[in-house]
Design an enzyme around this catalytic site. Structure first.
Site, PDB file in Angstrom:
ATOM      1  N   SER A  17      44.275  30.369  35.572  1.00 46.99           N
ATOM      2  CA  SER A  17      45.195  31.206  35.053  1.00 46.99           C
ATOM      3  C   SER A  17      46.885  30.582  34.852  1.00 46.99           C
ATOM      4  O   SER A  17      46.700  28.826  34.478  1.00 46.99           O
ATOM      5  CB  SER A  17      46.374  31.738  36.495  1.00 46.99           C
TER       6      SER A  17
ATOM      7  N   SER B 119      49.727  31.561  34.822  1.00 50.68           N
ATOM      8  CA  SER B 119      50.787  31.652  35.415  1.00 50.68           C
ATOM      9  C   SER B 119      51.607  30.233  36.466  1.00 50.68           C
ATOM     10  O   SER B 119      53.112  30.292  36.200  1.00 50.68           O
ATOM     11  CB  SER B 119      50.652  32.649  36.713  1.00 50.68           C
TER      12      SER B 119
ATOM     13  N   THR C 112      46.528  39.425  41.482  1.00 54.82           N
ATOM     14  CA  THR C 112      45.215  39.238  39.643  1.00 54.82           C
ATOM     15  C   THR C 112      44.467  39.841  40.240  1.00 54.82           C
ATOM     16  O   THR C 112      44.081  39.852  41.627  1.00 54.82           O
ATOM     17  CB  THR C 112      45.371  37.742  38.841  1.00 54.82           C
TER      18      THR C 112
ATOM     19  N   LYS D 136      44.740  43.763  42.522  1.00 58.91           N
ATOM     20  CA  LYS D 136      45.740  44.150  42.756  1.00 58.91           C
ATOM     21  C   LYS D 136      45.250  46.263  43.178  1.00 58.91           C
ATOM     22  O   LYS D 136      47.192  45.953  43.573  1.00 58.91           O
ATOM     23  CB  LYS D 136      45.682  44.680  40.912  1.00 58.91           C
TER      24      LYS D 136
ATOM     25  N   ASP E 294      53.386  44.581  35.267  1.00 61.25           N
ATOM     26  CA  ASP E 294      52.561  44.987  34.547  1.00 61.25           C
ATOM     27  C   ASP E 294      53.765  45.931  32.986  1.00 61.25           C
ATOM     28  O   ASP E 294      53.758  45.734  32.061  1.00 61.25           O
ATOM     29  CB  ASP E 294      51.226  45.109  34.347  1.00 61.25           C
TER      30      ASP E 294
HETATM   31  P1  NAP Z   1      39.844  45.329  34.921  1.00 65.00           P
HETATM   32  O1  NAP Z   1      40.918  46.286  35.735  1.00 65.00           O
HETATM   33  O2  NAP Z   1      38.910  45.197  35.797  1.00 65.00           O
HETATM   34  O3  NAP Z   1      39.206  46.843  34.170  1.00 65.00           O
HETATM   35  C1  NAP Z   1      38.482  45.810  33.058  1.00 65.00           C
HETATM   36  C2  NAP Z   1      38.291  47.118  32.284  1.00 65.00           C
HETATM   37  O4  NAP Z   1      37.797  46.764  31.274  1.00 65.00           O
HETATM   38  C3  NAP Z   1      37.670  47.991  32.347  1.00 65.00           C
HETATM   39  O5  NAP Z   1      37.960  49.074  31.351  1.00 65.00           O
HETATM   40  C4  NAP Z   1      35.571  47.852  32.102  1.00 65.00           C
HETATM   41  O6  NAP Z   1      35.499  48.802  31.833  1.00 65.00           O
HETATM   42  C5  NAP Z   1      36.283  47.412  30.992  1.00 65.00           C
HETATM   43  N1  NAP Z   1      34.914  46.332  30.817  1.00 65.00           N
HETATM   44  C6  NAP Z   1      35.027  45.046  31.209  1.00 65.00           C
HETATM   45  N2  NAP Z   1      34.402  44.662  30.475  1.00 65.00           N
HETATM   46  C7  NAP Z   1      33.515  45.103  29.867  1.00 65.00           C
HETATM   47  C8  NAP Z   1      32.387  45.234  28.517  1.00 65.00           C
HETATM   48  N3  NAP Z   1      31.971  43.649  28.251  1.00 65.00           N
HETATM   49  N4  NAP Z   1      32.217  45.840  27.681  1.00 65.00           N
HETATM   50  C9  NAP Z   1      33.510  47.022  27.468  1.00 65.00           C
HETATM   51  N5  NAP Z   1      34.900  46.714  28.617  1.00 65.00           N
HETATM   52  C10 NAP Z   1      34.513  46.172  29.434  1.00 65.00           C
HETATM   53  O7  NAP Z   1      40.915  44.154  34.133  1.00 65.00           O
HETATM   54  P2  NAP Z   1      41.906  44.274  33.574  1.00 65.00           P
HETATM   55  O8  NAP Z   1      42.970  43.990  35.242  1.00 65.00           O
HETATM   56  O9  NAP Z   1      42.766  45.967  33.386  1.00 65.00           O
HETATM   57  O10 NAP Z   1      42.246  43.354  32.835  1.00 65.00           O
HETATM   58  C11 NAP Z   1      41.489  43.583  31.235  1.00 65.00           C
HETATM   59  C12 NAP Z   1      42.366  42.547  30.520  1.00 65.00           C
HETATM   60  O11 NAP Z   1      43.711  42.631  30.387  1.00 65.00           O
HETATM   61  C13 NAP Z   1      41.852  41.236  30.802  1.00 65.00           C
HETATM   62  O12 NAP Z   1      41.440  40.193  29.817  1.00 65.00           O
HETATM   63  C14 NAP Z   1      43.345  40.540  31.385  1.00 65.00           C
HETATM   64  O13 NAP Z   1      43.232  38.924  30.039  1.00 65.00           O
HETATM   65  C15 NAP Z   1      43.902  41.248  30.428  1.00 65.00           C
HETATM   66  N6  NAP Z   1      45.547  41.690  30.687  1.00 65.00           N
HETATM   67  C16 NAP Z   1      46.605  41.081  30.387  1.00 65.00           C
HETATM   68  C17 NAP Z   1      48.037  41.465  31.217  1.00 65.00           C
HETATM   69  C18 NAP Z   1      49.080  40.544  30.320  1.00 65.00           C
HETATM   70  O14 NAP Z   1      50.108  40.101  31.364  1.00 65.00           O
HETATM   71  N7  NAP Z   1      48.995  39.637  28.743  1.00 65.00           N
HETATM   72  C19 NAP Z   1      48.337  41.551  32.197  1.00 65.00           C
HETATM   73  C20 NAP Z   1      46.798  42.296  32.952  1.00 65.00           C
HETATM   74  C21 NAP Z   1      45.136  42.163  32.223  1.00 65.00           C
HETATM   75  P3  NAP Z   1      34.451  49.768  33.094  1.00 65.00           P
HETATM   76  O15 NAP Z   1      35.688  50.830  33.474  1.00 65.00           O
HETATM   77  O16 NAP Z   1      33.872  50.476  32.320  1.00 65.00           O
HETATM   78  O17 NAP Z   1      34.224  48.702  34.214  1.00 65.00           O
END
Ligand code: NAP
Length: 283
Positions: free
Chosen positions: A15, A17, A62, A66, A102
């Site tokens: 991270s 952060s 994170t 969450k 977020d």
């Molecule tokens: P999450 O709750 O674990 O959700 C992950 C999502 O990605 C789910 O829809 C999952 O699909 C899908 N996924 C995971 N692996 C995959 C793969 N190999 N192929 C296709 N789909 C896949 O994670 P999240 O918190 O939403 O975070 C997702 C991304 O957002 C991360 O990369 C993170 O870096 C980014 N993010 C950025 C910020 C920012 O401030 N910029 C904040 C939060 C998150 P399924 O439902 O099928 O498992």
């Protein structure tokens, strides 16, 4: 005595952060320390209890905690309840208040990049925590429709409850060959990526969820992934003629909103952006 802010995650070593939050404390003259805590899921209840201590200002939360933290705090606010996930905890004299910044981070990042949302059609790739925040932000900003494309279709359908009355939400498989997805992409002015594909240390660092042929000029492609800054998704979008916008501003703005909640002090945004970019460049 320095007060602490913890980052609860697993893993947390990658991270950035800590870099930009510590820089913000220093620039604001606050005697506070931002500490990553690597908390395996079984140890989460104990770690959350520790946040009630007098030395703690609060925490960021994170992946993968969450959603679970929502059930462990005393007072989740409207944003946390709506999204169904917490990324910020504030220790209010032993009572744990919780929020989800977020949504505010996304709204600020889109506004800063001049991305139009009101009345627009969007495609959202992913249905996890970041995607839930994106649906809440789209709904709050008056988008017309969103098509949620996800690997696990049932998870995308669960986002319907978040959309509210004004935002039409449909779902389809996250498969570039899907006719439903192609049709939604041809109408969308905004494509938002919320899976970890293309993320450094993620499941597939080199893969974009969509090829360049999925994009077109006049479209905006927004990636929530911020490391690397120029992700495979953004590269493909740019090659397809779309305007590509990375997720660093979302990260810094959600962090700035958390900083405001812990300290009551206006966050030094310029300092936070500089420190975040320096931390990424040092990777
Ligand atoms: P999450 O709750 O674990 O959700 C992950 C999502 O990605 C789910 O829809 C999952 O699909 C899908 N996924 C995971 N692996 C995959 C793969 N190999 N192929 C296709 N789909 C896949 O994670 P999240 O918190 O939403 O975070 C997702 C991304 O957002 C991360 O990369 C993170 O870096 C980014 N993010 C950025 C910020 C920012 O401030 N910029 C904040 C939060 C998150 P399924 O439902 O099928 O498992």
């Amino acid at each position: 005595m320095a007060r602490l802010v913890a980052l609860l995650g697993h893993p947390v070593a990658h991270s950035i952060s800590p870099a930009f939050q510590q820089a913000a404390f220093a620039a604001s003259g606050l005697d506070a320390r931002y500490e990553p805590w690597d908390v395996p899921p079984g140890e989460l209840p104990g770690a959350v209890e520790r946040l009630r201590g007098g030395d703690l200002l609060g925490a960021n939360v994170t992946v993968p905690h969450k959603v679970a933290v929502l059930g462990l705090v005393d007072r989740p606010d409207g944003a946390a309840e709506r999204v169904g996930a917490v990324n910020t905890v504030v220790n209010a004299g032993g009572l744990l208040e919780a929020s989800n910044t977020d949504v505010a981070g996304l709204r600020a990042a889109w506004a800063e990049a001049g991305i139009a949302v009101a009345g627009e059609r969007a495609v959202l790739l992913g249905a996890g925590g970041a995607a839930r925040a994106a649906v809440a932000a789209l709904s709050g900003l008056g988008a017309r429709s969103v098509t949620v494309a996800n690997r696990t279709p049932g998870r995308a359908a669960a986002l319907r409850a978040l959309a509210g009355e004004g935002l039409a939400l449909s779902t389809c498989p996250l498969d570039a060959a899907s006719g439903e997805l192609r049709s939604a992409l041809s109408e969308a002015s905004l494509v938002i990526h919320c899976t970890p594909l293309g993320m450094r240390h993620g499941p597939d660092e080199t893969r974009s969820p969509l090829p360049r042929s999925a994009f077109r000029p006049g479209q905006v492609a927004f990636d929530s992934v911020y490391t690397p800054e120029w992700t495979p998704f953004l590269q493909e979008a740019s090659r397809g003629g779309a305007r590509a916008v990375g997720g660093l501003a979302m990260l810094v703005h959600q962090g700035a909103a958390s900083f405001r909640l812990w300290t009551g002090v206006e966050p030094p945004l310029g300092v936070m952006f500089d420190a975040a970019r320096a931390a990424l460049a040092g990777r």
